[in-house]
Design a protein around this motif. Sequence first.
Motif, short mmCIF file in Angstrom:
data_model
loop_
_atom_site.label_atom_id
_atom_site.label_comp_id
_atom_site.label_asym_id
_atom_site.label_seq_id
_atom_site.Cartn_x
_atom_site.Cartn_y
_atom_site.Cartn_z
N GLY A 171 0.79 -1.23 0.00
CA GLY A 171 0.00 0.00 0.00
C GLY A 171 0.82 1.27 0.00
O GLY A 171 0.28 2.35 -0.27
N HIS A 172 2.10 1.15 0.27
CA HIS A 172 2.96 2.33 0.23
C HIS A 172 3.31 2.74 -1.19
O HIS A 172 3.84 3.84 -1.41
CB HIS A 172 4.26 2.07 1.00
N ARG A 173 3.00 1.85 -2.17
CA ARG A 173 3.41 2.18 -3.54
C ARG A 173 2.32 1.95 -4.58
O ARG A 173 2.47 2.38 -5.73
CB ARG A 173 4.65 1.39 -3.92
N THR A 174 1.22 1.29 -4.24
CA THR A 174 0.15 1.09 -5.21
C THR A 174 -1.18 1.00 -4.48
O THR A 174 -1.23 0.97 -3.25
CB THR A 174 0.40 -0.18 -6.06
N GLY A 175 -2.28 0.99 -5.25
CA GLY A 175 -3.60 0.90 -4.65
C GLY A 175 -4.29 2.24 -4.47
O GLY A 175 -5.47 2.28 -4.12
N ARG A 176 -3.58 3.33 -4.72
CA ARG A 176 -4.13 4.67 -4.60
C ARG A 176 -3.64 5.53 -5.76
O ARG A 176 -2.57 5.28 -6.29
CB ARG A 176 -3.71 5.33 -3.28
N ILE A 177 -4.41 6.54 -6.10
CA ILE A 177 -3.97 7.51 -7.10
C ILE A 177 -3.50 8.74 -6.35
O ILE A 177 -4.28 9.60 -5.94
CB ILE A 177 -5.11 7.85 -8.09
N ALA A 178 -2.21 8.79 -6.11
CA ALA A 178 -1.61 9.88 -5.35
C ALA A 178 -0.18 10.08 -5.82
O ALA A 178 0.46 9.15 -6.32
CB ALA A 178 -1.64 9.57 -3.85
N GLU A 179 0.32 11.28 -5.64
CA GLU A 179 1.67 11.59 -6.08
C GLU A 179 2.69 10.68 -5.41
O GLU A 179 2.60 10.39 -4.22
CB GLU A 179 1.99 13.07 -5.79
N GLY A 180 3.63 10.20 -6.21
CA GLY A 180 4.68 9.33 -5.72
C GLY A 180 4.36 7.86 -5.82
O GLY A 180 5.26 7.02 -5.68
N MET A 181 3.08 7.52 -6.07
CA MET A 181 2.70 6.12 -6.18
C MET A 181 3.02 5.60 -7.57
O MET A 181 3.20 6.37 -8.52
CB MET A 181 1.21 5.96 -5.91
N GLU A 182 3.09 4.27 -7.69
CA GLU A 182 3.25 3.67 -9.01
C GLU A 182 2.04 4.01 -9.87
O GLU A 182 0.91 4.09 -9.37
CB GLU A 182 3.40 2.16 -8.89
N ALA A 183 2.26 4.23 -11.14
CA ALA A 183 1.17 4.59 -12.05
C ALA A 183 0.44 3.33 -12.48
O ALA A 183 0.57 2.84 -13.60
CB ALA A 183 1.71 5.35 -13.25
N ASP A 184 -0.33 2.77 -11.54
CA ASP A 184 -1.19 1.61 -11.80
C ASP A 184 -2.63 2.12 -11.80
O ASP A 184 -3.21 2.38 -10.73
CB ASP A 184 -1.02 0.54 -10.71
N ILE A 185 -3.20 2.28 -12.98
CA ILE A 185 -4.51 2.93 -13.11
C ILE A 185 -5.31 2.26 -14.21
O ILE A 185 -4.77 1.87 -15.25
CB ILE A 185 -4.35 4.44 -13.43
#
Length: 487
Positions: free
Chosen positions: A425-439
Amino acid sequence: MLRNLRQVVIALLTCVPLLGCHVAAKTGAVPAGVLYHGFSLVDPHTERVVEDAYILVDDGKLASVGSGAWKGRPPERSVDMTGRYALPGLIDGHAHITSGPHSVDVVDGVPTIRIPSVDAITRYNAAVALAFGITTVRNPGGDPVANAHYDAQIRRGVWRGPEALHAGAVIQPPPFGGAAFAYPRSEAEWDAEARRQADMGMRYFKLYSGLDADELKQGIQAAHRHGLKAIAHLDTISWTQAARLGIDGLEHTLPTSADLLEPAQRAVYLAERGADARYLFRWFELAAFDGPLIQAMLAELAQRRVVVSTTLGVNALAYNSDRLDTVLPLEDRAYIHPANLDALLAFLPRMTEQDHRQARAVMPKVLELARRLHAAGVPILVGTDGNGGGPAYSRELDLHMRAGIGTWEVLRLATSDAADLLGVGHRTGRIAEGMEADIAFFASNPLDDPANLRDLTLVLADGKAATPEDILRSAGWAAPAPGVEHR
């Protein structure tokens, strides 16, 4: 030349802001990344819909997230997504992505159940998952060599598919065998198998229903010694006992242990139980959800934060194996590799007409148990028990909504909650700055109907964009011709 130099010096001395403007302009000459704009951002984590949203993707990460007109430096490419709806990449918490078809082979005169991994099938599974917006899966068991190979192929870009968090060989006694199964017999063998799987990059240690309580305990301890999460598909051992032994996760809404039934019902269940599939529904007929045993189970699971992968579609499939089109329509079968589909159809439980009627009658109680798990604070992981995503994923979410779990909550189960439970959850699962671009981008609003998740138009996995059609073609998938039935 001196005159030109003097003009530059004067400009720098008399207009200090010019220096800043100059630097910004120079920096602006470098493209900012890929800008996707104009869409509606559906954010389950905050329960908000942001209209006219944008994201800037740079080096696989979300460099910027906002709404309205983009005011940063010019992007290298701008993609108009007007009319689309964006969700964080979806997560399938129970997806056998590296599994080929079940088979029964005779080894040394003994029938042996195997689940081999076949590259062409795994690549097909991966493509179907990603083409339905699944960017992360938890693979709860399989040949660890094949699992590590999958990771390498995805990392190199040879295959298109979701990131996978694996369990290795499932721990189960014969007649199960082959590379997808193992059965340690001593403490040294338990330790060696857990170490082997951990060294190969596995994250989970899958314990299966054929183990006794002492073996389950040994497996949990071996897993924890080597930094693995212990997960289990259980039958005779109760979920309460497994929780007290230290299990980290449980698979399927099938807590079919007689120990969870009140004494009178337990006696009936044990007297009736045979080798057939009736136990899959008979347990629910006899279970008293408000009784002390189930209440104690719920409290134990919640207190110890044992994650339950509900896979409600498994119950629906088993209970409707006599009228399969109601839960697995013909048009959806094209998304299951033909070899895996044949195996699925062959291994479906066989029940009488009366059994099926009884089984269907308990489905509301199955959904009630899922709702009670959620209400009690037991962590729930949404999963299909298929090969990853596909049409079964939206049906799984629909079953959770039918269980009485709200739409926003279900979408969180599919995204940020799942990422947190899987430790990513620190890198995916949300659309927020700094997260992996998984959309995942959809043409229809997922809030209106979970079936709209089938209306995918574009998916980003670590910033790499592709249409569902391109992904499927990359693995050789082809839709059946009109009028041709795909088994």
